[in-house]
Design a protein around this motif. Structure first.
Motif, PDB file in Angstrom:
ATOM      1  N   ASP A 121       0.810  -1.213   0.000  1.00  0.00           N
ATOM      2  CA  ASP A 121       0.000   0.000   0.000  1.00  0.00           C
ATOM      3  C   ASP A 121       0.841   1.259   0.000  1.00  0.00           C
ATOM      4  O   ASP A 121       0.342   2.348   0.293  1.00  0.00           O
ATOM      5  N   GLU A 122       2.117   1.133  -0.301  1.00  0.00           N
ATOM      6  CA  GLU A 122       2.984   2.298  -0.278  1.00  0.00           C
ATOM      7  C   GLU A 122       2.597   3.250  -1.414  1.00  0.00           C
ATOM      8  O   GLU A 122       2.560   2.884  -2.583  1.00  0.00           O
ATOM      9  N   LEU A 123       2.292   4.474  -1.041  1.00  0.00           N
ATOM     10  CA  LEU A 123       1.879   5.464  -2.023  1.00  0.00           C
ATOM     11  C   LEU A 123       3.083   6.209  -2.569  1.00  0.00           C
ATOM     12  O   LEU A 123       4.097   6.375  -1.902  1.00  0.00           O
ATOM     13  N   LEU A 124       2.954   6.669  -3.791  1.00  0.00           N
ATOM     14  CA  LEU A 124       3.996   7.478  -4.392  1.00  0.00           C
ATOM     15  C   LEU A 124       3.871   8.873  -3.785  1.00  0.00           C
ATOM     16  O   LEU A 124       2.882   9.567  -3.956  1.00  0.00           O
ATOM     17  N   ARG A 125       4.868   9.290  -3.044  1.00  0.00           N
ATOM     18  CA  ARG A 125       4.799  10.559  -2.324  1.00  0.00           C
ATOM     19  C   ARG A 125       5.257  11.737  -3.177  1.00  0.00           C
ATOM     20  O   ARG A 125       4.760  12.826  -3.065  1.00  0.00           O
ATOM     21  N   ARG A 126       6.239  11.513  -4.027  1.00  0.00           N
ATOM     22  CA  ARG A 126       6.703  12.602  -4.884  1.00  0.00           C
ATOM     23  C   ARG A 126       7.260  12.008  -6.166  1.00  0.00           C
ATOM     24  O   ARG A 126       7.708  10.865  -6.206  1.00  0.00           O
ATOM     25  N   SER A 127       7.231  12.795  -7.219  1.00  0.00           N
ATOM     26  CA  SER A 127       7.760  12.333  -8.493  1.00  0.00           C
ATOM     27  C   SER A 127       9.279  12.371  -8.463  1.00  0.00           C
ATOM     28  O   SER A 127       9.889  13.272  -7.895  1.00  0.00           O
ATOM     29  N   GLU A 128       9.874  11.398  -9.054  1.00  0.00           N
ATOM     30  CA  GLU A 128      11.320  11.357  -9.161  1.00  0.00           C
ATOM     31  C   GLU A 128      11.692  11.036 -10.596  1.00  0.00           C
ATOM     32  O   GLU A 128      11.057  10.207 -11.238  1.00  0.00           O
ATOM     33  N   GLU A 129      12.731  11.692 -11.091  1.00  0.00           N
ATOM     34  CA  GLU A 129      13.186  11.388 -12.433  1.00  0.00           C
ATOM     35  C   GLU A 129      13.919  10.062 -12.424  1.00  0.00           C
ATOM     36  O   GLU A 129      14.599   9.717 -11.458  1.00  0.00           O
ATOM     37  N   ARG A 130      13.774   9.353 -13.507  1.00  0.00           N
ATOM     38  CA  ARG A 130      14.485   8.088 -13.625  1.00  0.00           C
ATOM     39  C   ARG A 130      15.956   8.347 -13.841  1.00  0.00           C
ATOM     40  O   ARG A 130      16.339   9.270 -14.550  1.00  0.00           O
ATOM     41  N   ARG A 131      16.764   7.493 -13.256  1.00  0.00           N
ATOM     42  CA  ARG A 131      18.195   7.654 -13.484  1.00  0.00           C
ATOM     43  C   ARG A 131      18.520   7.096 -14.861  1.00  0.00           C
ATOM     44  O   ARG A 131      17.773   6.301 -15.421  1.00  0.00           O
TER      45      ARG A 131
END
Length: 77
Positions: free
Chosen positions: A58-68
């Motif tokens: 149930d872990e929610l995506l908290r912030r957008s991150e760019e892919r490495r």
């Protein structure tokens, strides 16, 4: 007609009863799995493992991150 409905309701009420399951008289539990030291009990056989019923994430995506960058994502030659 009401007797038939009442009888059907009583039959359906007992369908989900899984309490106190026992092998039939003269019957045996399944043999022990290969590599097991003992035959599992009925309670152990009825309890699903984490592979049979995986845990939910149930872990929610908290912030957008760019892919490495992917060093192996090369264009065709």
């Amino acid at each position: 007609m009401t007797r038939l409905v009442l009888f059907a309701a009583l039959l359906l009420a007992g369908c989900g009863a899984a309490d106190g399951l026992q092998p039939p008289p003269g019957g045996k539990l399944p043999v022990a799995p290969v590599g097991a030291r003992a035959t599992p009990t009925p309670a152990q056989l009825l309890t699903p493992t984490t592979q049979q019923r995986p845990l939910r994430n149930d872990e929610l995506l908290r912030r957008s991150e760019e892919r490495r960058s992917d060093d192996f994502n090369l264009p065709p030659q």
